[in-house]
Design a protein around this motif. Structure first.
Motif, PDB file in Angstrom:
ATOM      1  N   GLN A 316     -49.750 -24.981 -11.072  1.00  9.22           N
ATOM      2  CA  GLN A 316     -49.578 -23.868 -11.995  1.00  9.22           C
ATOM      3  C   GLN A 316     -48.748 -22.731 -11.413  1.00  9.22           C
ATOM      4  N   ARG A 317     -48.517 -22.767 -10.113  1.00  9.29           N
ATOM      5  CA  ARG A 317     -47.654 -21.778  -9.472  1.00  9.29           C
ATOM      6  C   ARG A 317     -46.598 -22.489  -8.645  1.00  9.29           C
ATOM      7  N   ASP A 331     -45.607 -17.898 -11.808  1.00  8.93           N
ATOM      8  CA  ASP A 331     -46.623 -18.522 -12.648  1.00  8.93           C
ATOM      9  C   ASP A 331     -45.915 -19.400 -13.676  1.00  8.93           C
ATOM     10  N   HIS A 333     -47.071 -21.403 -15.819  1.00  5.69           N
ATOM     11  CA  HIS A 333     -47.759 -21.542 -17.098  1.00  5.69           C
ATOM     12  C   HIS A 333     -47.776 -20.229 -17.879  1.00  5.69           C
ATOM     13  N   SER A 334     -47.006 -19.272 -17.408  1.00  5.20           N
ATOM     14  CA  SER A 334     -46.929 -17.984 -18.099  1.00  5.20           C
ATOM     15  C   SER A 334     -45.490 -17.487 -18.100  1.00  5.20           C
ATOM     16  N   ASN A 335     -44.607 -18.289 -18.685  1.00  9.50           N
ATOM     17  CA  ASN A 335     -43.182 -17.938 -18.799  1.00  9.50           C
ATOM     18  C   ASN A 335     -42.525 -17.690 -17.448  1.00  9.50           C
ATOM     19  N   ASN A 337     -43.430 -15.881 -14.926  1.00  7.30           N
ATOM     20  CA  ASN A 337     -43.457 -14.508 -14.447  1.00  7.30           C
ATOM     21  C   ASN A 337     -43.659 -14.484 -12.939  1.00  7.30           C
TER      22      ASN A 337
END
Length: 416
Positions: A316-317, A331, A333-335, A337
């Motif tokens: 996930q990172r 990240d 799984h978060s665009n 970021n």
């Protein structure tokens, strides 16, 4: 069906249920990627018991005990600091690469002196010198998790398969017409793969050394490769700026990931192979969906070439290492970021890897140091100094309690 015992997998956290069915012993694996030091173990055990018929009321307490061991391991990894344990004066000429076995008991080093050496980490003594290559030994690998075999790739256009127990050379793997720069065992340890500057990758049977397939299609040098968890796919990264996706059973190329404008430096699957990451000399990294063969995100922010990438155990990172002397954590799984920026090295960062627990990031740099960072904050927790030349490779042991750093000063250092 009858449950026999619980088996623990510390990194990434998971538990296996070993059970008997019709006289046969079978295993069912449960990934626990969300386990943290703050997880309520009683609630987690109850949730597992509710879903798994094998986990009956009379073994719930045993399950809680096993899960507590996993949690304690994660917590312990958050606190560990390292000290220099041994300096291995490994070779007469500079090192090229280093790898450590799963138990953290042995490591291997490749060198410009045409040899690979196997070392006992506790004693710092040389166990075997693997001789036979006629040019630089550039790539080295253990067959994880067994680690009874070693694979080496050389500028002499061959790879070799060795016994880590006796130092015997089982096979010389022929076929490439240029330098072999990357080697890997598949997860099931029956195939090995090699990548070469002749624009191809090759697959060989481990037992016989027989050439199984030539993966042709790239128009420039192939410099990285990575098997999927099932071993049924492999990805290849090339200086032509593309990543090939291949079926290892048919040797057919299933897809080509196109989008980078310059050479690929690395390509990887994440833990569950739902994503592919690539890094490039075009100063970007990309996240790809292997099912649709499409680019999900292009990571920008570095001011120079991205030289290496690494996923954490959850996938996930993503960490990136750059010629701009920084590393970054994203990240995915978060665009994508930015989670943290690691600033402190004074020269390019050539290698990056997460600790097995994912809470720390290890970097190697041409400034003659390796550094440990908090993967959440980007704060440097330790500088591993003492090498007299570029530090170009670094790795953690499976437990996370041993670090190996390799340098152009002809030595590698063991940190505990």
């Amino acid at each position: 069906m009858r449950l026999q015992k619980f088996l623990l997998r510390y990194f990434p956290p998971g538990i296996a249920l070993e059970y008997s069915q019709r006289g046969q012993v079978k295993t069912k694996h449960i990934d626990l990627l969300s386990l943290t030091p703050r997880t309520d173990i009683a609630e987690l055990a109850e949730a597992i018991a509710n879903k798994e018929p094998l986990v009956t009321k009379n073994v719930v307490n045993q399950l809680v005990e096993s899960l507590s061991k996993l949690q304690a391991k994660l917590y312990d990894s958050n606190k560990h600091l390292f000290y220099k344990y041994k300096t291995l004066k490994a070779h007469l000429l500079p090192l090229t690469n280093v790898a450590i076995d799963k138990q953290g008991q042995r490591c291997i080093t490749g060198s410009y002196d045409r040899t690979c050496k196997l070392w006992d980490i506790d004693s710092g003594q040389e166990v075997h010198t693997l001789e036979g290559h006629r040019n630089v030994v550039y790539a080295v690998s253990f067959n994880q998790p067994f680690c009874d075999k070693i694979l080496t790739g050389s500028f002499d256009k061959t790879a070799r398969l060795w016994s880590s127990e006796t130092g015997e050379c089982y096979h010389t793997l022929w076929g490439h017409s240029a330098e072999v720069v990357s080697v890997q065992f598949n997860p099931q340890s029956h195939l090995v793969a090699t990548a070469s500057m002749d624009n191809t990758a090759r697959l060989y049977y481990m037992v016989t050394g027989q050439d199984v397939a030539v993966l042709e299609g790239h128009t420039r040098e192939v410099v990285s490769l990575h098997f999927s968890n099932s071993g049924q796919q492999i990805i290849t990264g090339s200086f032509d700026g593309t990543i090939g996706i291949w079926d290892t059973r048919t040797a057919k190329r299933e897809g080509l990931l196109v989008g980078h404008s310059e050479e690929i430096s690395n390509c990887l699957y994440n833990f569950d192979c739902s994503l592919i990451a690539s890094s490039s000399m075009d100063k970007t990294a990309k996240i790809w969906d292997p099912r649709t063969m499409s680019c999900l995100t292009t990571i920008t922010g570095h001011q120079d070439e991205i030289l290496d990438i690494a996923f954490d155990y959850k996938g996930q990172r993503l960490a990136t290492a750059s010629g701009d002397a920084t590393a970054m954590v994203w990240d995915v799984h978060s665009n994508c970021n930015v989670v943290a920026v690691m600033q402190g090295h004074s020269e390019e960062v050539s290698k990056v890897c997460f600790s097995p627990a994912g809470n720390q990031l290890l970097t190697a740099s041409l400034d003659q140091t390796a550094r440990l960072w908090n993967a959440e904050t980007g704060i440097c927790s330790q500088v591993l100094s003492g090498h007299k030349d570029d530090v170009f490779s670094c790795c953690f042991s499976y437990s996370g309690h041993v670090i190996i750093t390799a340098s152009k000063d002809n030595t590698c250092r063991i940190w505990r």
